[in-house]
Motif scaffolding. Structure first.
Motif, mmCIF file in Angstrom:
data_model
loop_
_atom_site.group_PDB
_atom_site.id
_atom_site.type_symbol
_atom_site.label_atom_id
_atom_site.label_comp_id
_atom_site.label_asym_id
_atom_site.label_seq_id
_atom_site.Cartn_x
_atom_site.Cartn_y
_atom_site.Cartn_z
ATOM 1 N N THR A 144 -11.559 6.769 33.555
ATOM 2 C CA THR A 144 -10.723 6.558 34.739
ATOM 3 C C THR A 144 -10.845 7.728 35.713
ATOM 4 O O THR A 144 -10.820 7.530 36.937
ATOM 5 C CB THR A 144 -9.252 6.364 34.305
ATOM 6 O OG1 THR A 144 -9.168 5.155 33.533
ATOM 7 C CG2 THR A 144 -8.308 6.288 35.479
ATOM 8 N N GLY A 154 -5.679 4.600 23.836
ATOM 9 C CA GLY A 154 -6.221 4.933 25.150
ATOM 10 C C GLY A 154 -5.135 4.983 26.206
ATOM 11 O O GLY A 154 -4.359 4.040 26.358
ATOM 12 N N THR A 157 -6.773 11.687 17.918
ATOM 13 C CA THR A 157 -7.918 10.774 17.775
ATOM 14 C C THR A 157 -7.673 9.764 16.665
ATOM 15 O O THR A 157 -7.342 10.145 15.533
ATOM 16 C CB THR A 157 -9.195 11.590 17.437
ATOM 17 O OG1 THR A 157 -9.388 12.567 18.455
ATOM 18 C CG2 THR A 157 -10.421 10.688 17.353
ATOM 19 N N VAL A 158 -7.825 8.490 17.010
ATOM 20 C CA VAL A 158 -7.731 7.438 15.988
ATOM 21 C C VAL A 158 -9.013 7.469 15.157
ATOM 22 O O VAL A 158 -10.119 7.355 15.703
ATOM 23 C CB VAL A 158 -7.552 6.053 16.639
ATOM 24 C CG1 VAL A 158 -7.666 4.945 15.592
ATOM 25 C CG2 VAL A 158 -6.208 5.980 17.367
ATOM 26 N N SER A 203 -13.599 7.434 38.297
ATOM 27 C CA SER A 203 -13.723 6.144 38.999
ATOM 28 C C SER A 203 -13.786 6.301 40.516
ATOM 29 O O SER A 203 -13.093 7.137 41.098
ATOM 30 C CB SER A 203 -12.524 5.255 38.641
ATOM 31 O OG SER A 203 -12.701 3.972 39.167
ATOM 32 N N PRO A 211 -15.085 3.456 27.356
ATOM 33 C CA PRO A 211 -16.455 3.452 26.823
ATOM 34 C C PRO A 211 -16.528 3.709 25.317
ATOM 35 O O PRO A 211 -17.588 3.522 24.718
ATOM 36 C CB PRO A 211 -17.155 4.572 27.611
ATOM 37 C CG PRO A 211 -16.165 5.134 28.558
ATOM 38 C CD PRO A 211 -14.861 4.432 28.420
ATOM 39 N N ALA A 239 -12.763 3.864 42.173
ATOM 40 C CA ALA A 239 -11.473 3.186 42.429
ATOM 41 C C ALA A 239 -11.510 2.274 43.655
ATOM 42 O O ALA A 239 -10.527 2.163 44.382
ATOM 43 C CB ALA A 239 -10.360 4.219 42.534
ATOM 44 N N GLY A 272 -17.627 -0.817 34.837
ATOM 45 C CA GLY A 272 -17.648 -0.077 36.106
ATOM 46 C C GLY A 272 -16.981 -0.799 37.248
ATOM 47 O O GLY A 272 -17.090 -0.371 38.402
ATOM 48 N N ASN A 273 -16.249 -1.916 36.940
ATOM 49 C CA ASN A 273 -15.691 -2.681 38.066
ATOM 50 C C ASN A 273 -14.278 -3.198 37.816
ATOM 51 O O ASN A 273 -13.845 -4.124 38.504
ATOM 52 C CB ASN A 273 -16.634 -3.841 38.423
ATOM 53 C CG ASN A 273 -16.842 -4.815 37.258
ATOM 54 O OD1 ASN A 273 -15.919 -5.137 36.524
ATOM 55 N ND2 ASN A 273 -18.067 -5.289 37.090
ATOM 56 N N LYS A 308 -7.047 10.655 22.544
ATOM 57 C CA LYS A 308 -7.653 11.889 22.035
ATOM 58 C C LYS A 308 -7.749 12.968 23.110
ATOM 59 O O LYS A 308 -7.945 14.139 22.799
ATOM 60 C CB LYS A 308 -9.016 11.612 21.427
ATOM 61 C CG LYS A 308 -10.055 11.071 22.369
ATOM 62 C CD LYS A 308 -11.312 10.773 21.572
ATOM 63 C CE LYS A 308 -12.451 10.389 22.469
ATOM 64 N NZ LYS A 308 -13.721 10.399 21.767
#
Ligand SMILES: Cc1cc2nc3c(=O)[nH]c(=O)nc-3n(C[C@H](O)[C@H](O)[C@H](O)COP(=O)(O)OP(=O)(O)OC[C@H]3O[C@@H](n4cnc5c(N)ncnc54)[C@H](O)[C@@H]3O)c2cc1C
Length: 435
Positions: free
Chosen positions: A44, A11, A194-195, A47, A227, A49, A372-373, A35
Protein backbone atom coordinates in the motif's frame (compact mmCIF):
# COMPACT_ATOMS: atom_id res chain seq x y z
CA UNK A 1 -9.29 -12.46 30.24
CA UNK A 2 -9.41 -11.01 26.68
CA UNK A 3 -12.13 -12.60 24.56
CA UNK A 4 -10.92 -14.56 21.51
CA UNK A 5 -11.64 -12.67 18.30
CA UNK A 6 -14.53 -13.66 16.06
CA UNK A 7 -12.28 -12.91 13.10
CA UNK A 8 -8.55 -12.44 12.53
CA UNK A 9 -7.38 -10.33 9.60
CA UNK A 10 -3.82 -10.96 8.45
CA UNK A 11 -2.45 -7.68 7.06
CA UNK A 12 -2.99 -4.05 7.99
CA UNK A 13 -2.73 -2.66 4.48
CA UNK A 14 -5.56 -0.79 2.81
CA UNK A 15 -7.42 -4.08 2.28
CA UNK A 16 -6.95 -5.50 5.76
CA UNK A 17 -7.86 -2.12 7.25
CA UNK A 18 -11.07 -1.90 5.27
CA UNK A 19 -12.05 -5.51 5.99
CA UNK A 20 -11.36 -5.06 9.72
CA UNK A 21 -13.46 -1.87 9.82
CA UNK A 22 -16.45 -3.51 8.17
CA UNK A 23 -16.14 -6.69 10.27
CA UNK A 24 -16.08 -4.54 13.41
CA UNK A 25 -19.08 -2.58 12.11
CA UNK A 26 -20.96 -5.83 11.69
CA UNK A 27 -20.57 -6.41 15.43
CA UNK A 28 -17.67 -8.88 15.45
CA UNK A 29 -14.68 -8.83 17.76
CA UNK A 30 -11.76 -8.41 15.36
CA UNK A 31 -7.98 -8.77 15.62
CA UNK A 32 -5.57 -7.53 12.94
CA UNK A 33 -2.02 -8.83 12.84
CA UNK A 34 0.76 -7.43 10.71
CA UNK A 35 4.44 -8.21 10.58
CA UNK A 36 5.25 -4.58 9.81
CA UNK A 37 5.44 -1.86 12.44
CA UNK A 38 2.33 0.12 11.45
CA UNK A 39 -0.65 0.22 9.09
CA UNK A 40 -0.05 0.57 5.36
CA UNK A 41 3.65 -0.28 5.42
CA UNK A 42 3.33 -3.11 2.87
CA UNK A 43 2.61 -2.66 -0.82
CA UNK A 44 0.00 0.00 0.00
CA UNK A 45 2.82 2.43 0.84
CA UNK A 46 4.14 2.32 -2.75
CA UNK A 47 0.75 2.69 -4.42
CA UNK A 48 0.10 5.31 -7.07
CA UNK A 49 -3.44 5.25 -5.63
CA UNK A 50 -5.10 6.15 -8.92
CA UNK A 51 -8.88 6.02 -8.89
CA UNK A 52 -10.27 5.11 -12.32
CA UNK A 53 -13.16 3.04 -13.61
CA UNK A 54 -12.04 1.30 -16.80
CA UNK A 55 -11.84 -2.43 -16.14
CA UNK A 56 -12.41 -5.39 -18.41
CA UNK A 57 -15.33 -6.78 -16.38
CA UNK A 58 -18.67 -5.19 -15.60
CA UNK A 59 -18.23 -6.06 -11.92
CA UNK A 60 -14.78 -4.48 -11.86
CA UNK A 61 -16.24 -1.25 -13.25
CA UNK A 62 -19.14 -1.34 -10.78
CA UNK A 63 -16.77 -1.91 -7.83
CA UNK A 64 -14.52 1.00 -8.74
CA UNK A 65 -17.46 3.35 -9.34
CA UNK A 66 -19.03 2.47 -5.99
CA UNK A 67 -15.65 2.90 -4.27
CA UNK A 68 -15.16 6.36 -5.73
CA UNK A 69 -18.20 7.48 -3.78
CA UNK A 70 -16.69 6.11 -0.56
CA UNK A 71 -13.44 8.01 -1.13
CA UNK A 72 -15.33 11.17 -1.95
CA UNK A 73 -17.10 11.02 1.43
CA UNK A 74 -14.07 9.70 3.33
CA UNK A 75 -14.85 11.08 6.83
CA UNK A 76 -18.40 9.70 6.52
CA UNK A 77 -17.06 6.39 5.26
CA UNK A 78 -14.76 6.12 8.27
CA UNK A 79 -17.39 7.36 10.68
CA UNK A 80 -14.93 9.59 12.50
CA UNK A 81 -12.19 12.13 11.96
CA UNK A 82 -8.73 10.69 12.49
CA UNK A 83 -6.58 13.24 14.31
CA UNK A 84 -3.50 12.02 12.44
CA UNK A 85 -5.06 13.50 9.31
CA UNK A 86 -7.28 12.20 6.57
CA UNK A 87 -6.36 10.90 3.16
CA UNK A 88 -8.26 12.73 0.47
CA UNK A 89 -9.53 12.08 -3.02
CA UNK A 90 -8.21 14.50 -5.65
CA UNK A 91 -10.44 14.62 -8.72
CA UNK A 92 -8.29 15.17 -11.81
CA UNK A 93 -9.94 13.16 -14.55
CA UNK A 94 -8.04 10.53 -16.51
CA UNK A 95 -7.54 9.99 -20.22
CA UNK A 96 -7.13 6.39 -21.37
CA UNK A 97 -5.37 6.57 -24.72
CA UNK A 98 -6.66 4.28 -27.46
CA UNK A 99 -4.81 1.08 -28.36
CA UNK A 100 -5.91 -2.19 -29.97
CA UNK A 101 -5.79 -3.97 -26.57
CA UNK A 102 -8.17 -1.62 -24.77
CA UNK A 103 -10.92 -0.84 -27.25
CA UNK A 104 -13.40 1.75 -25.99
CA UNK A 105 -16.56 -0.15 -26.96
CA UNK A 106 -16.81 -2.75 -24.17
CA UNK A 107 -15.77 -0.25 -21.48
CA UNK A 108 -18.33 2.30 -22.68
CA UNK A 109 -21.03 -0.37 -22.63
CA UNK A 110 -20.20 -1.02 -18.95
CA UNK A 111 -20.04 2.72 -18.21
CA UNK A 112 -23.49 3.26 -19.77
CA UNK A 113 -24.97 0.43 -17.76
CA UNK A 114 -23.37 1.44 -14.46
CA UNK A 115 -23.68 5.21 -14.85
CA UNK A 116 -20.02 6.22 -15.09
CA UNK A 117 -19.70 9.58 -16.89
CA UNK A 118 -17.21 9.71 -19.77
CA UNK A 119 -16.17 11.73 -22.79
CA UNK A 120 -14.84 10.43 -26.09
CA UNK A 121 -11.91 12.49 -27.33
CA UNK A 122 -10.42 12.60 -30.80
CA UNK A 123 -6.77 13.60 -31.26
CA UNK A 124 -7.62 17.30 -31.58
CA UNK A 125 -9.59 17.23 -28.32
CA UNK A 126 -6.79 15.34 -26.60
CA UNK A 127 -4.31 18.06 -27.65
CA UNK A 128 -6.68 20.81 -26.55
CA UNK A 129 -7.50 19.26 -23.17
CA UNK A 130 -4.00 18.12 -22.18
CA UNK A 131 -1.54 20.88 -22.95
CA UNK A 132 1.75 19.67 -24.37
CA UNK A 133 0.60 16.14 -25.22
CA UNK A 134 1.77 14.36 -28.36
CA UNK A 135 -1.31 12.64 -29.84
CA UNK A 136 0.75 10.31 -32.06
CA UNK A 137 0.24 6.54 -32.31
CA UNK A 138 3.40 4.55 -31.67
CA UNK A 139 1.81 1.12 -31.04
CA UNK A 140 3.16 -1.39 -30.18
CA UNK A 141 5.44 -0.16 -27.37
CA UNK A 142 9.15 -0.55 -28.07
CA UNK A 143 12.24 -0.78 -25.91
CA UNK A 144 13.88 2.62 -25.62
CA UNK A 145 17.13 1.24 -27.03
CA UNK A 146 15.27 0.06 -30.14
CA UNK A 147 15.78 2.46 -33.09
CA UNK A 148 12.09 2.14 -33.87
CA UNK A 149 11.25 3.80 -30.55
CA UNK A 150 12.15 7.19 -32.01
CA UNK A 151 10.44 6.72 -35.35
CA UNK A 152 7.68 9.14 -36.30
CA UNK A 153 4.13 8.46 -35.21
CA UNK A 154 2.12 6.19 -37.52
CA UNK A 155 -1.05 8.20 -37.02
CA UNK A 156 -3.03 9.86 -34.30
CA UNK A 157 -4.94 8.55 -31.33
CA UNK A 158 -7.86 9.69 -29.22
CA UNK A 159 -8.87 8.78 -25.69
CA UNK A 160 -11.66 7.78 -23.40
CA UNK A 161 -11.81 10.41 -20.68
CA UNK A 162 -13.26 9.81 -17.21
CA UNK A 163 -13.88 13.21 -15.59
CA UNK A 164 -14.45 11.69 -12.13
CA UNK A 165 -11.14 9.82 -11.96
CA UNK A 166 -8.34 11.03 -9.72
CA UNK A 167 -6.05 9.78 -6.98
CA UNK A 168 -5.79 9.45 -3.22
CA UNK A 169 -3.13 11.81 -1.98
CA UNK A 170 -1.67 9.55 0.74
CA UNK A 171 -2.31 5.79 0.43
CA UNK A 172 -0.48 4.90 3.63
CA UNK A 173 -2.56 7.42 5.55
CA UNK A 174 -5.71 5.92 4.03
CA UNK A 175 -4.75 2.53 5.49
CA UNK A 176 -4.01 4.19 8.82
CA UNK A 177 -7.43 5.90 8.72
CA UNK A 178 -9.17 2.56 8.18
CA UNK A 179 -7.23 0.81 10.94
CA UNK A 180 -7.85 3.72 13.35
CA UNK A 181 -11.58 3.59 12.54
CA UNK A 182 -11.59 -0.17 13.19
CA UNK A 183 -9.69 0.30 16.45
CA UNK A 184 -12.25 2.84 17.55
CA UNK A 185 -14.82 0.07 17.25
CA UNK A 186 -12.73 -2.21 19.45
CA UNK A 187 -10.48 -3.92 16.91
CA UNK A 188 -7.22 -5.11 18.41
CA UNK A 189 -4.14 -4.49 16.23
CA UNK A 190 -0.90 -6.31 16.79
CA UNK A 191 2.09 -5.04 14.82
CA UNK A 192 5.55 -6.56 14.42
CA UNK A 193 3.69 -9.88 14.54
CA UNK A 194 4.34 -12.45 11.81
CA UNK A 195 1.82 -15.22 11.24
CA UNK A 196 3.79 -18.45 10.97
CA UNK A 197 0.94 -20.94 11.22
CA UNK A 198 -2.70 -21.06 10.17
CA UNK A 199 -4.26 -23.36 12.75
CA UNK A 200 -6.82 -25.99 11.71
CA UNK A 201 -9.21 -28.01 13.83
CA UNK A 202 -11.88 -30.47 12.74
CA UNK A 203 -11.46 -29.58 9.07
CA UNK A 204 -11.83 -25.82 9.43
CA UNK A 205 -9.65 -22.89 10.37
CA UNK A 206 -9.20 -22.37 14.11
CA UNK A 207 -6.92 -19.32 14.25
CA UNK A 208 -3.33 -18.28 13.68
CA UNK A 209 -0.05 -18.63 15.50
CA UNK A 210 2.57 -15.86 15.52
CA UNK A 211 6.34 -16.19 15.35
CA UNK A 212 6.61 -15.53 19.10
CA UNK A 213 4.25 -18.43 19.81
CA UNK A 214 1.17 -16.32 20.58
CA UNK A 215 -2.01 -17.98 19.35
CA UNK A 216 -5.20 -16.24 18.31
CA UNK A 217 -8.10 -18.67 18.26
CA UNK A 218 -10.80 -17.65 15.81
CA UNK A 219 -13.40 -19.33 13.60
CA UNK A 220 -12.69 -16.87 10.75
CA UNK A 221 -9.32 -15.86 9.30
CA UNK A 222 -8.93 -13.45 6.37
CA UNK A 223 -5.77 -13.45 4.29
CA UNK A 224 -5.23 -9.79 3.31
CA UNK A 225 -1.47 -10.19 3.12
CA UNK A 226 -0.95 -8.41 -0.20
CA UNK A 227 1.99 -9.82 -2.18
CA UNK A 228 2.63 -12.29 0.64
CA UNK A 229 -0.86 -13.81 0.16
CA UNK A 230 0.15 -16.89 -1.86
CA UNK A 231 2.86 -17.75 0.68
CA UNK A 232 0.27 -17.52 3.41
CA UNK A 233 -2.08 -19.79 1.47
CA UNK A 234 0.71 -22.37 1.23
CA UNK A 235 1.07 -22.08 5.01
CA UNK A 236 -2.69 -22.62 5.36
CA UNK A 237 -2.55 -25.57 2.97
CA UNK A 238 -5.07 -24.06 0.55
CA UNK A 239 -4.89 -23.29 -3.15
CA UNK A 240 -5.44 -26.64 -4.87
CA UNK A 241 -8.84 -25.58 -6.22
CA UNK A 242 -7.70 -22.15 -7.46
CA UNK A 243 -8.00 -21.82 -11.25
CA UNK A 244 -5.99 -18.58 -11.13
CA UNK A 245 -2.30 -18.45 -10.21
CA UNK A 246 -1.16 -15.43 -8.15
CA UNK A 247 2.48 -14.30 -7.96
CA UNK A 248 4.39 -11.26 -6.66
CA UNK A 249 5.89 -8.87 -9.21
CA UNK A 250 8.29 -6.01 -8.44
CA UNK A 251 7.41 -2.58 -9.84
CA UNK A 252 8.78 0.96 -9.79
CA UNK A 253 7.10 4.37 -9.90
CA UNK A 254 9.15 7.50 -10.55
CA UNK A 255 8.71 11.16 -9.63
CA UNK A 256 9.49 14.04 -11.95
CA UNK A 257 8.66 17.73 -12.03
CA UNK A 258 5.46 18.11 -14.04
CA UNK A 259 5.81 20.15 -17.23
CA UNK A 260 4.73 23.73 -16.62
CA UNK A 261 1.74 23.68 -18.97
CA UNK A 262 0.40 20.33 -17.66
CA UNK A 263 -1.12 21.69 -14.47
CA UNK A 264 -1.93 25.22 -15.55
CA UNK A 265 -5.57 24.92 -16.54
CA UNK A 266 -6.56 23.18 -13.29
CA UNK A 267 -4.76 22.54 -10.04
CA UNK A 268 -3.75 19.10 -11.23
CA UNK A 269 -3.52 17.93 -14.82
CA UNK A 270 -5.41 14.73 -15.70
CA UNK A 271 -3.98 11.26 -15.32
CA UNK A 272 -2.92 9.54 -18.53
CA UNK A 273 -3.07 5.79 -19.13
CA UNK A 274 -0.81 5.30 -22.13
CA UNK A 275 -0.62 1.67 -23.18
CA UNK A 276 0.40 2.92 -26.64
CA UNK A 277 3.86 3.74 -25.28
CA UNK A 278 3.67 1.50 -22.17
CA UNK A 279 3.40 4.04 -19.39
CA UNK A 280 0.99 5.81 -17.07
CA UNK A 281 1.20 9.20 -15.41
CA UNK A 282 -0.65 11.08 -12.76
CA UNK A 283 -0.11 14.44 -11.07
CA UNK A 284 1.12 14.63 -7.49
CA UNK A 285 1.24 17.44 -4.94
CA UNK A 286 4.11 19.90 -5.34
CA UNK A 287 3.68 20.11 -9.13
CA UNK A 288 5.10 16.62 -9.54
CA UNK A 289 4.31 13.85 -11.98
CA UNK A 290 4.31 10.18 -11.01
CA UNK A 291 5.23 7.80 -13.82
CA UNK A 292 4.69 4.05 -13.83
CA UNK A 293 4.57 1.26 -16.40
CA UNK A 294 1.85 -0.80 -18.07
CA UNK A 295 3.85 -4.00 -18.62
CA UNK A 296 4.47 -3.62 -22.36
CA UNK A 297 5.36 -6.93 -24.02
CA UNK A 298 8.85 -5.63 -24.95
CA UNK A 299 9.89 -5.20 -21.28
CA UNK A 300 11.03 -7.96 -18.92
CA UNK A 301 8.67 -8.59 -16.01
CA UNK A 302 10.24 -8.81 -12.56
CA UNK A 303 8.51 -11.86 -11.07
CA UNK A 304 9.82 -12.64 -7.61
CA UNK A 305 9.37 -15.56 -5.24
CA UNK A 306 9.46 -13.68 -1.94
CA UNK A 307 8.30 -10.05 -1.62
CA UNK A 308 10.80 -9.61 1.22
CA UNK A 309 13.59 -10.07 -1.35
CA UNK A 310 12.42 -7.19 -3.58
CA UNK A 311 14.95 -4.37 -3.65
CA UNK A 312 13.30 -1.20 -2.33
CA UNK A 313 15.58 1.07 -4.41
CA UNK A 314 14.61 2.32 -7.85
CA UNK A 315 16.95 1.41 -10.70
CA UNK A 316 18.36 3.64 -13.43
CA UNK A 317 17.22 1.13 -16.08
CA UNK A 318 13.52 1.13 -15.18
CA UNK A 319 13.64 4.88 -14.53
CA UNK A 320 15.06 5.47 -18.01
CA UNK A 321 12.47 3.40 -19.83
CA UNK A 322 9.41 4.68 -17.94
CA UNK A 323 10.33 8.35 -17.98
CA UNK A 324 11.59 8.33 -21.59
CA UNK A 325 8.20 6.98 -22.66
CA UNK A 326 6.44 9.60 -20.56
CA UNK A 327 8.59 12.33 -22.13
CA UNK A 328 7.66 11.08 -25.58
CA UNK A 329 4.01 11.67 -24.68
CA UNK A 330 4.36 14.90 -22.68
CA UNK A 331 6.78 16.66 -24.95
CA UNK A 332 8.19 19.24 -22.53
CA UNK A 333 8.69 16.79 -19.66
CA UNK A 334 12.30 17.06 -18.49
CA UNK A 335 13.99 13.84 -17.36
CA UNK A 336 16.83 14.66 -14.99
CA UNK A 337 19.74 12.32 -14.30
CA UNK A 338 19.24 10.47 -11.03
CA UNK A 339 16.19 8.31 -10.47
CA UNK A 340 13.70 9.31 -7.81
CA UNK A 341 10.72 7.19 -6.88
CA UNK A 342 9.55 4.12 -5.04
CA UNK A 343 9.70 0.38 -5.63
CA UNK A 344 6.82 -1.84 -4.59
CA UNK A 345 5.36 -5.26 -5.26
CA UNK A 346 2.12 -6.16 -7.05
CA UNK A 347 0.22 -9.31 -6.10
CA UNK A 348 -0.54 -10.37 -9.65
CA UNK A 349 -3.36 -12.74 -10.57
CA UNK A 350 -2.66 -14.24 -13.99
CA UNK A 351 -5.70 -12.45 -15.47
CA UNK A 352 -4.98 -9.26 -13.49
CA UNK A 353 -8.36 -9.55 -11.73
CA UNK A 354 -8.48 -9.87 -7.94
CA UNK A 355 -9.67 -12.81 -5.85
CA UNK A 356 -12.15 -11.97 -3.10
CA UNK A 357 -13.41 -15.33 -1.96
CA UNK A 358 -13.72 -18.19 0.49
CA UNK A 359 -11.32 -21.12 0.15
CA UNK A 360 -11.55 -24.89 0.45
CA UNK A 361 -10.65 -24.48 4.14
CA UNK A 362 -13.89 -23.49 5.87
CA UNK A 363 -13.56 -20.17 7.69
CA UNK A 364 -10.42 -19.11 5.77
CA UNK A 365 -11.05 -16.27 3.28
CA UNK A 366 -8.81 -14.39 0.86
CA UNK A 367 -8.67 -10.80 -0.43
CA UNK A 368 -5.70 -11.18 -2.75
CA UNK A 369 -4.42 -10.98 -6.32
CA UNK A 370 -4.95 -7.23 -6.29
CA UNK A 371 -2.72 -6.96 -9.37
CA UNK A 372 -1.56 -3.37 -8.95
CA UNK A 373 -5.08 -2.05 -9.55
CA UNK A 374 -7.20 -2.53 -6.45
CA UNK A 375 -6.17 0.21 -3.99
CA UNK A 376 -9.12 2.24 -5.22
CA UNK A 377 -11.53 -0.61 -4.49
CA UNK A 378 -10.52 -1.17 -0.87
CA UNK A 379 -13.50 0.64 0.71
CA UNK A 380 -15.93 -1.63 -1.13
CA UNK A 381 -13.79 -4.75 -0.72
CA UNK A 382 -14.26 -4.45 3.06
CA UNK A 383 -18.01 -4.49 2.54
CA UNK A 384 -18.11 -7.31 0.03
CA UNK A 385 -15.84 -9.50 2.16
CA UNK A 386 -18.10 -9.05 5.18
CA UNK A 387 -21.20 -9.90 3.14
CA UNK A 388 -19.42 -12.93 1.70
CA UNK A 389 -18.26 -14.10 5.13
CA UNK A 390 -21.72 -13.63 6.67
CA UNK A 391 -23.43 -15.54 3.88
CA UNK A 392 -20.90 -18.37 3.66
CA UNK A 393 -20.72 -18.81 7.45
CA UNK A 394 -24.53 -19.05 7.40
CA UNK A 395 -24.23 -21.96 4.99
CA UNK A 396 -24.61 -20.28 1.58
CA UNK A 397 -22.98 -22.10 -1.35
CA UNK A 398 -21.12 -19.13 -2.86
CA UNK A 399 -19.12 -21.31 -5.25
CA UNK A 400 -22.26 -22.40 -7.09
CA UNK A 401 -24.57 -19.48 -6.33
CA UNK A 402 -22.38 -16.35 -6.18
CA UNK A 403 -23.35 -13.71 -3.65
CA UNK A 404 -24.49 -10.33 -5.01
CA UNK A 405 -23.44 -7.12 -3.29
CA UNK A 406 -25.52 -4.00 -3.93
CA UNK A 407 -23.58 -0.74 -3.64
CA UNK A 408 -24.85 1.62 -0.97
CA UNK A 409 -24.02 4.69 -3.03
CA UNK A 410 -24.78 3.66 -6.59
CA UNK A 411 -27.33 0.86 -6.15
CA UNK A 412 -25.37 -1.23 -8.67
CA UNK A 413 -25.28 -4.98 -8.08
CA UNK A 414 -21.81 -6.55 -8.04
CA UNK A 415 -21.64 -10.28 -8.72
CA UNK A 416 -18.92 -11.56 -6.41
CA UNK A 417 -18.53 -14.61 -8.63
CA UNK A 418 -16.41 -12.32 -10.86
CA UNK A 419 -13.75 -12.44 -8.13
CA UNK A 420 -13.97 -16.17 -7.47
CA UNK A 421 -10.83 -18.25 -7.03
CA UNK A 422 -12.50 -20.79 -9.32
CA UNK A 423 -13.53 -18.42 -12.11
CA UNK A 424 -12.64 -19.08 -15.71
CA UNK A 425 -9.58 -17.05 -16.75
CA UNK A 426 -10.77 -13.51 -17.61
CA UNK A 427 -9.90 -13.53 -21.31
CA UNK A 428 -11.06 -9.92 -21.77
CA UNK A 429 -8.36 -8.66 -19.41
CA UNK A 430 -5.70 -6.45 -20.99
CA UNK A 431 -3.16 -8.74 -19.31
CA UNK A 432 -1.68 -5.68 -17.64
CA UNK A 433 -2.15 -3.49 -14.59
CA UNK A 434 -5.16 -1.96 -16.34
CA UNK A 435 -7.03 -5.18 -15.50
C1 LIG B 1 3.89 0.48 -7.21
C2 LIG B 1 2.42 0.26 -7.05
C3 LIG B 1 1.51 1.11 -7.66
C4 LIG B 1 0.14 0.90 -7.52
N1 LIG B 1 -0.75 1.78 -8.08
C5 LIG B 1 -2.08 1.61 -7.91
C6 LIG B 1 -2.99 2.55 -8.42
O1 LIG B 1 -2.61 3.56 -9.02
N2 LIG B 1 -4.32 2.34 -8.21
C7 LIG B 1 -4.79 1.23 -7.57
O2 LIG B 1 -6.02 1.09 -7.43
N3 LIG B 1 -3.94 0.30 -7.07
C8 LIG B 1 -2.60 0.48 -7.21
N4 LIG B 1 -1.72 -0.42 -6.69
C9 LIG B 1 -2.24 -1.62 -6.03
C10 LIG B 1 -2.62 -1.35 -4.60
O3 LIG B 1 -1.74 -0.46 -3.99
C11 LIG B 1 -2.64 -2.67 -3.86
O4 LIG B 1 -3.57 -3.52 -4.51
C12 LIG B 1 -3.09 -2.52 -2.42
O5 LIG B 1 -2.38 -1.50 -1.77
C13 LIG B 1 -2.87 -3.85 -1.70
O6 LIG B 1 -3.23 -3.67 -0.38
P1 LIG B 1 -3.18 -4.90 0.59
O7 LIG B 1 -3.70 -4.41 1.90
O8 LIG B 1 -3.83 -6.06 -0.03
O9 LIG B 1 -1.63 -5.30 0.68
P2 LIG B 1 -0.43 -4.66 1.52
O10 LIG B 1 -0.52 -3.20 1.62
O11 LIG B 1 0.82 -5.23 0.96
O12 LIG B 1 -0.67 -5.22 2.98
C14 LIG B 1 -0.41 -6.56 3.31
C15 LIG B 1 0.13 -6.59 4.72
O13 LIG B 1 0.24 -7.94 5.14
C16 LIG B 1 1.33 -8.02 6.02
N5 LIG B 1 1.76 -9.42 6.06
C17 LIG B 1 2.16 -10.17 5.02
N6 LIG B 1 2.47 -11.41 5.44
C18 LIG B 1 2.22 -11.44 6.78
C19 LIG B 1 2.36 -12.43 7.78
N7 LIG B 1 2.79 -13.69 7.50
N8 LIG B 1 2.04 -12.10 9.05
C20 LIG B 1 1.61 -10.85 9.36
N9 LIG B 1 1.49 -9.88 8.43
C21 LIG B 1 1.77 -10.16 7.17
C22 LIG B 1 2.36 -7.09 5.39
O14 LIG B 1 3.30 -6.64 6.35
C23 LIG B 1 1.50 -5.97 4.83
O15 LIG B 1 1.44 -4.85 5.68
C24 LIG B 1 -0.34 -0.22 -6.78
C25 LIG B 1 0.57 -1.08 -6.16
C26 LIG B 1 1.93 -0.84 -6.26
C27 LIG B 1 2.90 -1.76 -5.58
Amino acid sequence: MTRSPDAVVIGAGVMGGSIALELARSGLVVAVVDKAGAAGHGSTSASSAIVRFNYSTRDGVATSWESKHCWQAWPDHLGFVDETGLASFQRTGMAVLDTPVNPRGPVIAHFDQIGVPYEQWDAATLRRRIAGIDAGTYWPPKRIDDDEFFQDAKGELGALFMPDAGFIDDPQLAAHNLIAAAQRLGTRCVFNATVTEVVRKNGRVAGVRLADGTRFSSPVVVNAAGPWSSGLNRLAGVGDDFTIVVRPMRQEVHYLDAPHEYSVASRFGPGIADMDLGTYMRPAPGNKLMVGGTEPACDPLEWIDDPDDASPSVTSEVYARQTTRAARRLTSLAVPVGAKGVAGVYDVAEDWTPIYDRTELDGYYVAMGTSGNQFKNAPVVGRIMVLLIERVEAGHDHDNHPVLYVGEHTGNAINLGAFSRKRPFNARSTGTVMG
